[in-house]
Design an enzyme around this catalytic site. Structure first.
Site, PDB file in Angstrom:
ATOM      1  N   HIS A  13    -144.208  36.433  42.724  1.00 24.56           N
ATOM      2  CA  HIS A  13    -144.394  35.033  43.128  1.00 24.56           C
ATOM      3  C   HIS A  13    -145.201  34.204  42.120  1.00 24.56           C
ATOM      4  O   HIS A  13    -145.239  32.982  42.188  1.00 24.56           O
ATOM      5  CB  HIS A  13    -144.978  34.937  44.547  1.00 24.56           C
ATOM      6  CG  HIS A  13    -146.457  35.135  44.640  1.00 24.56           C
ATOM      7  ND1 HIS A  13    -147.028  36.324  45.019  1.00 24.56           N
ATOM      8  CD2 HIS A  13    -147.480  34.286  44.412  1.00 24.56           C
ATOM      9  CE1 HIS A  13    -148.343  36.189  45.018  1.00 24.56           C
ATOM     10  NE2 HIS A  13    -148.644  34.969  44.657  1.00 24.56           N
ATOM     11  N   ASP A  46    -142.364  41.642  45.995  1.00 24.16           N
ATOM     12  CA  ASP A  46    -143.273  40.795  45.227  1.00 24.16           C
ATOM     13  C   ASP A  46    -143.862  41.562  44.042  1.00 24.16           C
ATOM     14  O   ASP A  46    -145.050  41.881  44.004  1.00 24.16           O
ATOM     15  CB  ASP A  46    -144.384  40.262  46.151  1.00 24.16           C
ATOM     16  CG  ASP A  46    -145.123  39.088  45.513  1.00 24.16           C
ATOM     17  OD1 ASP A  46    -144.699  38.627  44.435  1.00 24.16           O
ATOM     18  OD2 ASP A  46    -146.131  38.643  46.111  1.00 24.16           O
ATOM     19  N   SER A  76    -153.752  36.750  42.927  1.00 22.54           N
ATOM     20  CA  SER A  76    -152.389  37.279  42.999  1.00 22.54           C
ATOM     21  C   SER A  76    -151.969  37.964  41.716  1.00 22.54           C
ATOM     22  O   SER A  76    -152.298  37.508  40.621  1.00 22.54           O
ATOM     23  CB  SER A  76    -151.405  36.145  43.236  1.00 22.54           C
ATOM     24  OG  SER A  76    -151.356  35.862  44.586  1.00 22.54           O
ATOM     25  N   GLY A  77    -151.220  39.049  41.870  1.00 26.36           N
ATOM     26  CA  GLY A  77    -150.714  39.774  40.716  1.00 26.36           C
ATOM     27  C   GLY A  77    -151.706  40.770  40.179  1.00 26.36           C
ATOM     28  O   GLY A  77    -151.371  41.672  39.434  1.00 26.36           O
TER      29      GLY A  77
HETATM   30  N1  ARG Z   1    -150.909  34.372  47.090  1.00 28.63           N
HETATM   31  C1  ARG Z   1    -152.224  34.237  46.552  1.00 28.63           C
HETATM   32  C2  ARG Z   1    -152.188  33.876  45.074  1.00 28.63           C
HETATM   33  O1  ARG Z   1    -151.188  33.349  44.616  1.00 28.63           O
HETATM   34  C3  ARG Z   1    -153.099  35.444  46.750  1.00 28.63           C
HETATM   35  C4  ARG Z   1    -153.163  35.822  48.168  1.00 28.63           C
HETATM   36  C5  ARG Z   1    -154.089  36.906  48.475  1.00 28.63           C
HETATM   37  N2  ARG Z   1    -154.687  36.514  49.720  1.00 28.63           N
HETATM   38  C6  ARG Z   1    -155.505  37.243  50.432  1.00 28.63           C
HETATM   39  N3  ARG Z   1    -156.040  36.726  51.489  1.00 28.63           N
HETATM   40  N4  ARG Z   1    -155.771  38.446  50.054  1.00 28.63           N
HETATM   41  O2  ARG Z   1    -153.163  33.987  44.359  1.00 28.63           O
END
Ligand code: ARG
Length: 412
Positions: A219, A266, A362-363
């Protein structure tokens, strides 16, 4: 002009002498006593273990099992010796075939002061190690006539370890959190962590799995998959970084779709335009084998430059947080993620909230250390309902589930 009274003069001279003595003492202490890392290279043969090609792979059950046994023996020997305080740890770095069994190569690390007598230490290390490899070795049989030990240049010792996966060496002798509720990471603590940047701006975390491949979340590339607009940086600080590479290619999982709220598949791998040079600050993590299991409650660390709270900005210094793996059945309960957790995902964090990854993480990696102190990639920061909320732990892409996909794309 009146001369200073003799008692004042004496007092001032005394103060100067005391001050100088203090400065010289402190300087001498830090320059001479500053413990330095020393490396030894040991080799010997084990005569009652049959070599199999699985020993070639440092992440195989076979390599890890035998190495753990050997390292335990070595550590036990030094812990019971007069070098207890100086010994840091040992790493089996190679197991190779031998006519009589398995040839072992091991690196030992010590903290010595520069005024320690190195020649006498070599002898002591040799004796303690040889003794340790011959007494109470459990099932292992070591042929003492094959035993060799030599001192190593610091650079060579470090280079050997730099090329292993999942090893971190902090320069401080104390080994020891949009990361919500975490703390700032020590330099070199998470050397596999990378920052993925779109047009120079941090967007996502990523993890080094070789000198030219990163794994990250699919993503991250939502809306922009052109590698020439992206770059990766290394080191615990984004500005200035310890290293930087352009990207050659971005491979997003074929079944990932860009629709909102879809978190399946993902995962993505990214190839660097040129390989990084491994160092104390830049290294690769180990990938678990497909059938490795990380049971609920396993302690892990998530790291990243993400926001400290939901909707906050990214930070410049890498942060870490300790989180625990949460059973998928629990994570799928109605009050948690009510059935949204699929086999390719793993939850980690706390049902009470407070500590979690967040936007911008993320990632990035979710890692855990095995009994040898070697770090494995368990998950990839993927999604969550806001950050650190009660009953809404972090959800990660399950690396073991995609282990074969990673191998197919990268050869690793
Ligand atoms: N989707 C988020 C990003 O693009 C990270 C999500 C992780 N969230 C969590 N509550 N652990 O950085």
């Amino acid at each position: 002009m009146k001369l200073l009274e003799p008692w004042k003069l004496a007092l001032i001279s005394l103060a100067v002498v005391v001050f100088l003595a203090l400065v010289i003492g402190l300087l001498a202490y830090f320059l001479l006593m500053d413990p330095e890392m020393y490396f030894y290279n040991g080799s010997f043969k084990i005569t009652n273990v049959q070599y199999t090609p699985d020993f070639d792979k440092q992440t195989s059950k076979e390599f890890r099992g035998l190495s753990a046994n050997i390292e335990t023996l070595v550590t036990r020997a030094f812990r019971a010796s007069s070098l207890n305080k100086k010994y840091i740890r040992s790493h089996v770095i190679k197991l190779s075939p031998d006519a009589r069994g398995v040839a072992v190569e091991i690196v030992l690390m010590f903290h010595f002061s520069s005024n320690d007598n190195m020649a006498s230490y070599l002898e002591r290390v040799r004796n303690i190690l040889l003794q340790g490899l011959q007494t109470n070795t459990g099932y292992l049989q070591v042929d003492p006539s094959t035993f060799e030990l030599s001192g190593m240049k610091k650079e060579n010792g470090q280079n050997l370890l730099n090329n292993c996966c999942g090893i971190r060496i902090l320069n401080s002798p104390f080994y020891s959190d949009r990361i919500t509720g975490g703390r700032t990471a020590q330099e070199g603590a998470w050397p596999w962590q990378a920052s993925l940047q779109l047009s120079g701006i941090h967007r996502c975390g990523a993890t080094l799995i070789s000198d030219s491949w990163l794994v990250t979340a699919a993503h991250c590339f939502r809306g922009q998959r052109n590698p020439s607009l992206w770059a990766a940086s290394f080191g615990t600080v984004i500005r200035p970084p310890k290293g930087r590479r352009n990207l050659r290619s971005i491979i997003v999982h074929e079944q990932y779709t860009d629709t909102l709220r879809n978190h399946e598949y993902d995962i993505a791998v990214v190839q660097l335009a040129s390989p990084v040079e491994f160092s104390g600050d830049i290294r690769k993590v180990c990938l678990p084998e497909e059938f490795s299991v990380f049971p609920p409650n396993t302690s892990c660390f998530v790291t990243g430059w993400g926001a400290l709270q939901d909707d906050g900005p990214s930070v410049n210094n890498l942060r870490q947080a300790e989180v625990k793996i949460i059973d998928t059945d629990i994570c799928n309960r109605a009050e948690v993620y009510s059935g949204f957790i699929s086999p390719g995902m793993v939850c980690a964090g706390y049902l009470e909230g407070k500590i979690d990854a967040c936007q911008g993480d993320s990632g990035g990696p979710l890692v855990t250390a095995d009994s040898r102190g070697i770090w494995y990639l368990v998950g990839i920061v993927s999604w969550g309902d806001e950050c650190a909320k009660r009953n809404k732990p972090g959800v990660y892409t399950r690396v073991t589930y995609y282990r074969n996909w990673i191998a197919a794309k990268t050869g690793i």
